[in-house]
Structures are given as C-alpha cells and as structure tokens.
Design a protein around this motif. Structure first.
Motif, mmCIF file in Angstrom:
data_model
loop_
_atom_site.group_PDB
_atom_site.id
_atom_site.type_symbol
_atom_site.label_atom_id
_atom_site.label_comp_id
_atom_site.label_asym_id
_atom_site.label_seq_id
_atom_site.Cartn_x
_atom_site.Cartn_y
_atom_site.Cartn_z
ATOM 1 N N VAL A 119 0.853 -1.193 0.000
ATOM 2 C CA VAL A 119 0.000 0.000 0.000
ATOM 3 C C VAL A 119 0.885 1.237 0.000
ATOM 4 O O VAL A 119 1.627 1.493 0.947
ATOM 5 N N ARG A 120 0.788 2.013 -1.074
ATOM 6 C CA ARG A 120 1.633 3.191 -1.222
ATOM 7 C C ARG A 120 0.856 4.501 -1.073
ATOM 8 O O ARG A 120 1.426 5.533 -0.771
ATOM 9 N N VAL A 121 -0.458 4.469 -1.348
ATOM 10 C CA VAL A 121 -1.271 5.683 -1.278
ATOM 11 C C VAL A 121 -2.507 5.407 -0.434
ATOM 12 O O VAL A 121 -3.229 4.429 -0.683
ATOM 13 N N VAL A 122 -2.757 6.267 0.550
ATOM 14 C CA VAL A 122 -3.935 6.151 1.402
ATOM 15 C C VAL A 122 -4.831 7.367 1.147
ATOM 16 O O VAL A 122 -4.397 8.512 1.338
ATOM 17 N N TYR A 123 -6.053 7.107 0.700
ATOM 18 C CA TYR A 123 -7.051 8.154 0.530
ATOM 19 C C TYR A 123 -7.886 8.230 1.802
ATOM 20 O O TYR A 123 -8.456 7.213 2.225
ATOM 21 N N ILE A 124 -7.962 9.409 2.402
ATOM 22 C CA ILE A 124 -8.612 9.566 3.702
ATOM 23 C C ILE A 124 -9.862 10.423 3.551
ATOM 24 O O ILE A 124 -9.786 11.596 3.181
ATOM 25 N N ALA A 125 -11.014 9.818 3.829
ATOM 26 C CA ALA A 125 -12.311 10.517 3.695
ATOM 27 C C ALA A 125 -13.222 10.155 4.856
ATOM 28 O O ALA A 125 -14.428 10.007 4.687
ATOM 29 N N SER A 126 -12.653 10.004 6.014
ATOM 30 C CA SER A 126 -13.397 9.645 7.224
ATOM 31 C C SER A 126 -14.022 10.902 7.830
ATOM 32 O O SER A 126 -14.066 11.950 7.181
ATOM 33 N N ASN A 127 -14.514 10.818 9.066
ATOM 34 C CA ASN A 127 -15.064 12.018 9.709
ATOM 35 C C ASN A 127 -13.949 13.047 9.861
ATOM 36 O O ASN A 127 -12.764 12.721 9.984
ATOM 37 N N HIS A 128 -14.301 14.311 9.854
ATOM 38 C CA HIS A 128 -13.330 15.393 9.715
ATOM 39 C C HIS A 128 -12.244 15.388 10.792
ATOM 40 O O HIS A 128 -11.073 15.629 10.499
ATOM 41 N N ALA A 129 -12.627 15.135 12.021
ATOM 42 C CA ALA A 129 -11.656 15.198 13.122
ATOM 43 C C ALA A 129 -10.588 14.117 13.014
ATOM 44 O O ALA A 129 -9.518 14.235 13.633
ATOM 45 N N SER A 130 -10.848 13.077 12.238
ATOM 46 C CA SER A 130 -9.894 11.969 12.128
ATOM 47 C C SER A 130 -8.967 12.084 10.924
ATOM 48 O O SER A 130 -8.016 11.313 10.796
ATOM 49 N N HIS A 131 -9.213 13.038 10.017
ATOM 50 C CA HIS A 131 -8.398 13.142 8.803
ATOM 51 C C HIS A 131 -6.911 13.257 9.127
ATOM 52 O O HIS A 131 -6.082 12.499 8.612
#
Length: 378
Positions: A119-131
C-alpha cells in the motif's frame, strides 16, 4: 437528505436533472451511493475477497457517500491504482464499497494497512476530526496520503501534521481541494494571472441544509466552516496567490443562525478583498450552488456552478459553458495517485499550513464575532 425515501416522481426528477448536470455514468454512481449508505451487512474484524486486488497499492479510509461515488470511482477508472483495503468505523460501509470495487479486504485494523508495504497511497475521507490523525500515521509509515477536506480541524493537529511532513520528507501530502483543478477555474486563473494589481471577489454559496444534530456540528468536527467553507477559502488563496495573501484581516458577519448561515470579508496583504457568504436555509435540489464574481484589472468574470464562465475584458466578451459540471474531482483524485506513480512532488508545506490557518482563523472570527489577523505561521 435521504433520497431513497422520497416519492418516485421526486426520484425521477432528481435523476433526470443529474443526468443533465453530470452525465449518465456519474449519475448512476451517485444513485448507487445512496443505496450504499443504506447498507446493513457488516463483519467483525475483516472480510476477504479472494478474487479481489491482492496486488493493490491503494487503501481508502472512510467509506461514506463521497468515497463510494467519487474517490473509488475515479481511482478505478482514471488511474492504474488498485484498491486493496477499505476501512470505516461502520463496517457495513467498508464492506459495501469493497464489494462494489472488487477490493481484496475490508478491515477494521488500520495497523494492517500501515504495515502492508504494497500500500503506497492512502485516501482519507473519514469524519473530519480523524483526517489528520490517519494522515500523520500514514506519513510516519512512509505512505503518500490524499486528505479530503478539511486536512485539520484545529491548531494542534496542524502542528503535528506539519511536523510529520518535515520528519518524513519522502512521504507526500495531497489535499482534497478539487475545485482548483476544475476546467473552468483553470481558464479563469489564466485570465486572472494576466491582469495587474489586486483582485476583488465575491462568493455566494448555497449549501445543503442539515439537521442541528448532524455530526458536522460536533465541537470536535469543526462545524460547517471547517467542513464546507474551506473549499472557498482555499479558492480565494488560489485567486490572490498565497504569496500575496498574508497577513490578512478577517471580519465576520454573524447572525443568530451562524451555525449554517454566515458571511466573512477578508482584506489580503496585497490589497485584494474577498466576501464569502454561506447559506443553508433549505434544500438545494441540484446540490451545492456556487456563484463567483471577480474584478481584476480589465477583467470582469462570473463563474456559475463550475458549469459556465463569462469573461469580459474591455471590448472582448466570452462565454464558456461545459456540457456537464466539472468540480475537478476526477482531476484531483487522479492527480494524487499519478503524482505518486510518477514521483511528482506533493503539496508544499507553505500551502498546507496557509490553507489550514486561513480557514481556522475564519472559524475563530465567526466563533468570537471579532476581527482576526491571520499570518501564515504557527
């Protein structure tokens, strides 16, 4: 608003309108995402698809509507990336997205993603406080990260994100501010950059009405300023130029309904000025509506919903209209993966810090109903 519970005629009108706005494929995926959000099938620790992308190099953290209809869609369609993992605090969403996109594993264990060298790229779209929390860990494990807006919700997160970027210079950060990469905004920027002097701009945004109990309004999540207005504060920085922006003076206009309805004016270091009005007083059938008026030098420009752009330059008048709205999602999401693949630099620390501080100071001005000076330094 849950469109799946609306009357059939409403659904038909909604789909018909969206086909005109976004095209058939995007509309279909948006419809699918509505039912994705209703998914109930879950798992305990992990779900494995032996026919999934075992050689995948992408993970998606946060599997809500946007991740399903936009991030996963464009990673799959517009890049060579393959999604290996999905993760969400609601495992039913993680599972639904994994099944739709032939993902190898839906998991509840972020450490598994971090420890997987593929895994080389992580796309983060969780709740805002966890970004920022997910992003900082990914950077420390040598991953590149695409952080959907907002990339931070407070100053402490910004300090730690900046430190993670400095300590891990080989890990790149990409931000989910998609609109600067939209077709018409690029055209507008080309014309703006040709004109001398400072710029005057006015944004009017009609956003989705959401209930007071929505998670956006949790104190930890940053409210609608961090969750929504950050898009247009970021666009202001692009139009002014971050090198011309700071220090800037932010003046709020606060009403009793300031939670979702507010206005701010900004005077930038170079004399440029911006007025931003955000309104969410009812349902917007076509989604978020955005209107921009710009005056710089001999240029008068109006941008409507990232669908049509008018340009007046002395005696020359142009109207550019797209067949479908383009908010830059495809270009932005594909760029994050392709930049990783082609070893292209990520966002500069100056931009990551400046875009965060600007919207944090706007929130502070609105929260305190006071004029705030914003500089691009912690």
């Amino acid at each position: 608003m849950d469109y799946t519970k609306e009357p059939l005629l409403f659904k038909i009108k909604k789909v018909t309108r969206y086909v005109g706005m976004y095209g058939l494929e995007r509309t279909f995926k948006k419809v699918r995402s509505q039912y994705h959000m209703q998914s109930k099938q879950s798992f305990d620790n992990e779900w494995v698809n032996e026919k999934g992308n075992t050689d995948g190099d992408v993970a998606i953290v946060g599997c809500g509507n946007f991740a399903f209809s936009t991030i996963a869609h464009y990673v799959s369609k517009k890049t060579q990336g393959k999604i290996k993992y999905t993760l969400d605090t609601d495992s039913s969403k993680s599972l639904s997205l994994a099944k739709e996109y032939k993902v190898y594993k839906a998991t509840t264990n972020y450490e598994e993603i971090l420890n997987d060298p593929d895994v080389r790229v992580v796309y983060i779209a969780s709740n805002h406080a966890s970004h920022a929390e997910y992003a900082i860990l990914a950077l420390e494990y040598g991953k590149d990260v695409h952080i959907e807006k907002p990339h931070v919700v407070n100053y402490e997160q910004l300090v730690r994100l900046e430190k993670a970027m400095l300590v891990n210079p080989n890990s790149r950060v990409f931000l989910g501010f998609n609109r600067p990469k939209s077709k018409l905004f690029k055209v507008l920027m080309e014309e703006v950059e040709k004109q001398p002097g400072s710029i005057m701009m006015n944004w009017f945004i009609a956003g989705h009405e959401i209930d007071d109990g929505h998670w956006y309004f949790s104190e930890a999540e940053g409210g609608r300023v961090m969750g929504n207005l950050c898009h247009w504060s970021d666009l202001c920085l692009h139009l002014v130029g971050i090198e011309n922006a700071f220090p800037c003076t932010i003046s709020p206009a606060v009403a009793t309904e300031a939670k979702s309805n507010f206005a701010v004016t900004v005077t930038f270091a170079d004399g440029s000025q911006a007025a931003l009005t955000f309104s969410a007083k009812g349902h917007t059938f076509e989604g978020v509506r955005e209107y921009l008026n710009v005056h710089k030098g001999d240029l008068l420009a109006s941008l409507r919903d990232f669908e049509d752009l008018s340009l007046d330059i002395i005696d020359r008048k142009q109207l550019k209209k797209l067949r479908h709205r383009d908010h830059g999602h495809c270009a932005n999401i594909a760029h994050s993966y392709n930049a990783h693949k082609n070893n292209i630099s990520g966002e500069s620390l100056d931009y990551v810090r400046g875009s965060a501080l600007f919207v944090l100071k706007i929130k502070e001005a609105l929260d305190t109903n006071s004029v705030i000076i914003c500089e691009n330094k912690l």
